[in-house]
Scaffold this motif. Structure first.
Motif, PDB file in Angstrom:
ATOM      1  N   LEU A  70       6.729  34.545  19.112  1.00 14.20           N
ATOM      2  CA  LEU A  70       5.612  35.484  19.041  1.00 14.20           C
ATOM      3  C   LEU A  70       4.770  35.521  20.313  1.00 14.20           C
ATOM      4  N   ASP A  71       4.834  34.481  21.108  1.00 17.37           N
ATOM      5  CA  ASP A  71       4.051  34.445  22.344  1.00 17.37           C
ATOM      6  C   ASP A  71       4.906  34.682  23.582  1.00 17.37           C
ATOM      7  N   GLU A  72       6.165  35.037  23.372  1.00 11.52           N
ATOM      8  CA  GLU A  72       7.088  35.291  24.481  1.00 11.52           C
ATOM      9  C   GLU A  72       7.075  36.771  24.866  1.00 11.52           C
ATOM     10  N   ALA A  73       7.574  37.078  26.037  1.00 13.32           N
ATOM     11  CA  ALA A  73       7.653  38.469  26.494  1.00 13.32           C
ATOM     12  C   ALA A  73       8.547  39.302  25.588  1.00 13.32           C
ATOM     13  N   SER A  74       9.524  38.668  24.946  1.00 11.79           N
ATOM     14  CA  SER A  74      10.460  39.390  24.083  1.00 11.79           C
ATOM     15  C   SER A  74       9.882  39.713  22.703  1.00 11.79           C
ATOM     16  N   SER A  75       8.711  39.199  22.400  1.00 15.10           N
ATOM     17  CA  SER A  75       8.108  39.411  21.083  1.00 15.10           C
ATOM     18  C   SER A  75       7.850  40.888  20.819  1.00 15.10           C
ATOM     19  N   LEU A  76       7.940  41.264  19.542  1.00 20.71           N
ATOM     20  CA  LEU A  76       7.574  42.625  19.123  1.00 20.71           C
ATOM     21  C   LEU A  76       6.073  42.751  18.913  1.00 20.71           C
ATOM     22  N   ALA A  93       5.246  48.707  21.837  1.00 22.66           N
ATOM     23  CA  ALA A  93       5.964  49.980  21.676  1.00 22.66           C
ATOM     24  C   ALA A  93       7.358  49.711  21.100  1.00 22.66           C
ATOM     25  N   ALA A  94       8.008  48.635  21.541  1.00 21.15           N
ATOM     26  CA  ALA A  94       9.329  48.286  21.003  1.00 21.15           C
ATOM     27  C   ALA A  94       9.228  47.905  19.526  1.00 21.15           C
ATOM     28  N   GLY A  95       8.159  47.231  19.149  1.00 17.61           N
ATOM     29  CA  GLY A  95       7.950  46.876  17.743  1.00 17.61           C
ATOM     30  C   GLY A  95       7.785  48.104  16.868  1.00 17.61           C
ATOM     31  N   TYR A  96       7.036  49.080  17.366  1.00 18.06           N
ATOM     32  CA  TYR A  96       6.875  50.332  16.616  1.00 18.06           C
ATOM     33  C   TYR A  96       8.205  51.070  16.490  1.00 18.06           C
ATOM     34  N   ALA A  97       9.008  51.012  17.544  1.00 18.85           N
ATOM     35  CA  ALA A  97      10.323  51.670  17.487  1.00 18.85           C
ATOM     36  C   ALA A  97      11.195  51.012  16.417  1.00 18.85           C
ATOM     37  N   VAL A  98      11.149  49.693  16.318  1.00 16.69           N
ATOM     38  CA  VAL A  98      11.915  48.978  15.293  1.00 16.69           C
ATOM     39  C   VAL A  98      11.435  49.391  13.907  1.00 16.69           C
ATOM     40  N   LEU A  99      10.121  49.418  13.705  1.00  9.14           N
ATOM     41  CA  LEU A  99       9.581  49.796  12.396  1.00  9.14           C
ATOM     42  C   LEU A  99       9.983  51.218  12.018  1.00  9.14           C
ATOM     43  N   ALA A 100       9.868  52.146  12.944  1.00 10.15           N
ATOM     44  CA  ALA A 100      10.242  53.537  12.663  1.00 10.15           C
ATOM     45  C   ALA A 100      11.715  53.628  12.272  1.00 10.15           C
ATOM     46  N   LYS A 101      12.572  52.901  12.975  1.00  8.61           N
ATOM     47  CA  LYS A 101      14.013  52.927  12.660  1.00  8.61           C
ATOM     48  C   LYS A 101      14.277  52.332  11.283  1.00  8.61           C
ATOM     49  N   GLY A 121      -2.376  53.133   6.418  1.00  9.27           N
ATOM     50  CA  GLY A 121      -2.506  51.829   7.039  1.00  9.27           C
ATOM     51  C   GLY A 121      -3.741  51.753   7.905  1.00  9.27           C
ATOM     52  N   ASP A 122      -3.699  50.859   8.847  1.00  8.93           N
ATOM     53  CA  ASP A 122      -4.847  50.593   9.690  1.00  8.93           C
ATOM     54  C   ASP A 122      -4.449  50.720  11.154  1.00  8.93           C
ATOM     55  N   SER A 123      -5.034  49.879  11.985  1.00 10.28           N
ATOM     56  CA  SER A 123      -4.723  49.964  13.417  1.00 10.28           C
ATOM     57  C   SER A 123      -3.276  49.608  13.708  1.00 10.28           C
ATOM     58  N   ILE A 124      -2.611  48.863  12.827  1.00 11.75           N
ATOM     59  CA  ILE A 124      -1.193  48.597  13.053  1.00 11.75           C
ATOM     60  C   ILE A 124      -0.395  49.882  12.862  1.00 11.75           C
ATOM     61  N   THR A 125      -0.748  50.673  11.859  1.00  9.08           N
ATOM     62  CA  THR A 125      -0.053  51.934  11.628  1.00  9.08           C
ATOM     63  C   THR A 125      -0.241  52.894  12.792  1.00  9.08           C
ATOM     64  N   PHE A 126      -1.462  53.041  13.222  1.00 12.14           N
ATOM     65  CA  PHE A 126      -1.773  54.098  14.181  1.00 12.14           C
ATOM     66  C   PHE A 126      -1.745  53.654  15.634  1.00 12.14           C
ATOM     67  N   GLY A 127      -1.368  52.439  15.864  1.00 10.32           N
ATOM     68  CA  GLY A 127      -1.162  51.997  17.234  1.00 10.32           C
ATOM     69  C   GLY A 127      -2.417  51.483  17.895  1.00 10.32           C
ATOM     70  N   GLY A 129      -3.309  49.852  21.468  1.00 10.81           N
ATOM     71  CA  GLY A 129      -2.801  49.476  22.779  1.00 10.81           C
ATOM     72  C   GLY A 129      -1.530  50.179  23.192  1.00 10.81           C
ATOM     73  N   VAL A 130      -1.053  51.115  22.378  1.00 13.30           N
ATOM     74  CA  VAL A 130       0.116  51.904  22.766  1.00 13.30           C
ATOM     75  C   VAL A 130      -0.279  53.374  22.725  1.00 13.30           C
ATOM     76  N   LYS A 131       0.487  54.187  23.416  1.00 13.44           N
ATOM     77  CA  LYS A 131       0.237  55.627  23.398  1.00 13.44           C
ATOM     78  C   LYS A 131       0.490  56.166  21.991  1.00 13.44           C
ATOM     79  N   ARG A 132      -0.209  57.216  21.628  1.00 10.67           N
ATOM     80  CA  ARG A 132      -0.085  57.801  20.285  1.00 10.67           C
ATOM     81  C   ARG A 132       1.371  58.125  19.943  1.00 10.67           C
ATOM     82  N   GLU A 133       2.127  58.612  20.912  1.00  6.81           N
ATOM     83  CA  GLU A 133       3.526  58.974  20.648  1.00  6.81           C
ATOM     84  C   GLU A 133       4.430  57.748  20.495  1.00  6.81           C
ATOM     85  N   GLU A 134       3.900  56.545  20.767  1.00 10.08           N
ATOM     86  CA  GLU A 134       4.686  55.322  20.621  1.00 10.08           C
ATOM     87  C   GLU A 134       4.453  54.623  19.287  1.00 10.08           C
ATOM     88  N   CYS A 135       3.419  55.026  18.522  1.00  7.56           N
ATOM     89  CA  CYS A 135       3.182  54.368  17.242  1.00  7.56           C
ATOM     90  C   CYS A 135       4.270  54.797  16.256  1.00  7.56           C
TER      91      CYS A 135
END
Length: 153
Positions: A70-76, A93-101, A121-127, A129-135
């Motif tokens: 969770l604290d590594e660069a590879s973390s979602l 952004a990669a974590g949101y992509a995984v969730l969407a898939k 949802g909350d701030s996790i749903t709507f992103g 620190g990521v661009k709106r199109e990445e949530c």
């Protein structure tokens, strides 16, 4: 499960958090002696039980996380190694992509209607620190739109 008005619900498990980063922002006492990730696991057990009892499709987002990374660069999850922020809660952004898939795959597997999707949802749903199109709602919409379009050959 079918709700009033014929709509269908889907439940999603909560992602873990980086306790080290979360506890920099929140007092440990607020968790009343239960570690934050233990609380998340308890909540996910409740979510899974409700999904089973009510026959509601379940997406296990929590399973996608390697707890020791969770604290590594590879973390979602956003952290200093991958986003220069001490977040530890919100997906990258990669974590949101995984969730969407995951959600799109479940919609397809269960042949769920998807002409109109409401993501609650909350701030996790709507992103955060990521661009709106990445949530994930934006990514999910694109995945479902792409599946509806005929493939060019």
């Amino acid at each position: 499960g079918v709700l009033a008005g014929g709509s269908k619900a889907m439940l999603v498990t909560l992602p873990p958090c980086s306790e080290k980063l979360l506890l920099k922002r929140h007092r440990r006492e607020a968790f009343k002696g239960v570690a934050p990730n233990d609380r998340i696991r308890e909540a996910n057990q409740i979510i899974a039980r409700v999904a089973a009892e009510k026959q509601i499709p379940l997406v296990d987002f929590h399973r996608e996380f390697a707890m020791d990374a969770l604290d590594e660069a590879s973390s979602l999850l956003r952290n200093p190694a991958n986003s220069k922020t001490e977040d530890g809660v919100h997906p990258t952004a990669a974590g949101y992509a995984v969730l969407a898939k995951l959600i799109a795959d479940r919609i397809e597997a269960d042949k769920l209607p998807h002409s109109k999707i409401v993501c609650i949802g909350d701030s996790i749903t709507f992103g955060s620190g990521v661009k709106r199109e990445e949530c994930y709602p934006a990514r999910l919409s694109k995945l479902l739109d792409d599946k509806e379009r005929p493939q060019k050959r």
